[in-house]
Design a protein around this motif. Structure first.
Motif, PDB file in Angstrom:
ATOM      1  N   MET A   1       0.823  -1.141   0.000  1.00  0.00           N
ATOM      2  CA  MET A   1       0.000   0.000   0.000  1.00  0.00           C
ATOM      3  C   MET A   1       0.860   1.191   0.000  1.00  0.00           C
ATOM      4  N   LYS A   2       0.407   2.186  -0.537  1.00  0.00           N
ATOM      5  CA  LYS A   2       1.175   3.387  -0.462  1.00  0.00           C
ATOM      6  C   LYS A   2       1.013   3.650   0.951  1.00  0.00           C
ATOM      7  N   ARG A   4      -1.029   4.092   2.777  1.00  0.00           N
ATOM      8  CA  ARG A   4      -2.379   4.406   3.054  1.00  0.00           C
ATOM      9  C   ARG A   4      -3.083   3.388   3.841  1.00  0.00           C
ATOM     10  N   ALA A   6      -3.968   1.622   3.987  1.00  0.00           N
ATOM     11  CA  ALA A   6      -4.161   0.875   3.143  1.00  0.00           C
ATOM     12  C   ALA A   6      -3.395   0.015   3.859  1.00  0.00           C
ATOM     13  N   ALA A   9       0.143   0.938   3.202  1.00  0.00           N
ATOM     14  CA  ALA A   9       0.827   0.626   2.224  1.00  0.00           C
ATOM     15  C   ALA A   9       1.748   0.204   3.109  1.00  0.00           C
ATOM     16  N   SER A  20      -0.123  -1.329   1.404  1.00  0.00           N
ATOM     17  CA  SER A  20       0.074   0.073   1.330  1.00  0.00           C
ATOM     18  C   SER A  20      -0.765   0.746   2.294  1.00  0.00           C
ATOM     19  N   GLU A 134      -5.320   1.285  -2.965  1.00  0.00           N
ATOM     20  CA  GLU A 134      -4.823   2.651  -2.822  1.00  0.00           C
ATOM     21  C   GLU A 134      -5.453   3.659  -3.762  1.00  0.00           C
ATOM     22  N   TRP A 162      -2.318   6.818   4.491  1.00  0.00           N
ATOM     23  CA  TRP A 162      -1.092   7.117   3.741  1.00  0.00           C
ATOM     24  C   TRP A 162      -0.128   7.904   4.617  1.00  0.00           C
TER      25      TRP A 162
END
Length: 229
Positions: A1-2, A4, A6, A9, A20, A134, A162
């Motif tokens: 994931m970036k 993020r 996420a 990330a 991410s 992402e 992120w």
């Protein structure tokens, strides 16, 4: 994931093995930056537009005040079965307020969970993006709700990001373990469907680019998200 989550990330840290959304943060914030003010049974929240990342679906930001009491049951009907989790307003009022708003606006309906991570350090399923991991949020962001003591055992439901204060629609389930910094807001706990997560994990991850972190071999589809008070 970036970064993020996420799940990151989990980015930096795992760069190769983390999501991410769950970005790899070197230093986790020591104090929660939001919500800003408490007024009895409600708190103020701020949902900041992100014109650089416009809404992937027609959606309105939540109202700027969130309740701090009570729980909400969420059911995700997926092609692997139902996953149910309980959200706690007291633990993360603005985050729960946002998730409930997106659920009521059907933001999560007919979407996919694009990222599955299964490594010695991280085991999560990341959902909430419309286009791909992402990419594809609601067009706004909001602050973390952290104590600095967060842990992420199996069954935890937390926000991806992120970096500090970049929450939006991305969230993740911990299907096994997550040895990550306390940098991701925890807002729920799976009450039913851990076996569904296990089935998803058993399906595997596409070998490219990383067999421990990537798209599930068998697409994971959220047909519908439902909320009950």
């Amino acid at each position: 994931m970036k970064t993020r989550l996420a799940v990151p990330a989990l980015a930096a840290v795992l760069v190769a093995t983390l999501p991410s959304g769950v970005a790899a943060h070197a230093d986790a914030p020591s104090a929660p930056p939001a919500p800003s003010q408490s007024q009895g049974s409600k708190v103020d929240c701020e949902f900041v537009p992100t014109p650089e990342n416009p809404a992937a679906k027609p959606v309105r930001p939540p109202r700027d005040r969130a309740k701090t009491r009570g729980t909400i049951e969420i059911t995700l009907r997926t092609n692997f079965g139902e996953i149910e989790f309980l959200m706690d307003r007291k633990a993360a009022p603005c985050t729960v307020h946002n998730f409930l708003s997106l659920t009521r606006q059907k933001f999560f309906n007919d979407t996919r969970c694009w990222r599955l991570t299964n490594s010695p350090r991280l085991g999560v399923l990341q959902c909430g993006d419309i286009y791909r991991a992402e990419e594809g949020g609601p067009g706004y962001k909001f602050a973390d709700e952290l104590t600095g003591k967060e842990t992420y055992p199996r069954g935890t439901v937390a926000m991806g990001n992120w970096g500090p204060d970049t929450n939006s629609s991305q969230f993740f389930f911990v299907h096994s373990h997550a040895n990550i910094p306390p940098a991701y807001t925890v807002f729920g706990k799976v009450t039913k469907g851990l076996d569904v997560l296990d089935k998803i994990v058993a399906g595997g991850i596409k070998p490219e680019p990383n067999p421990q972190d990537g798209e599930p071999t068998q697409p994971v589809r959220i047909h519908r998200a439902l909320a009950r008070h």
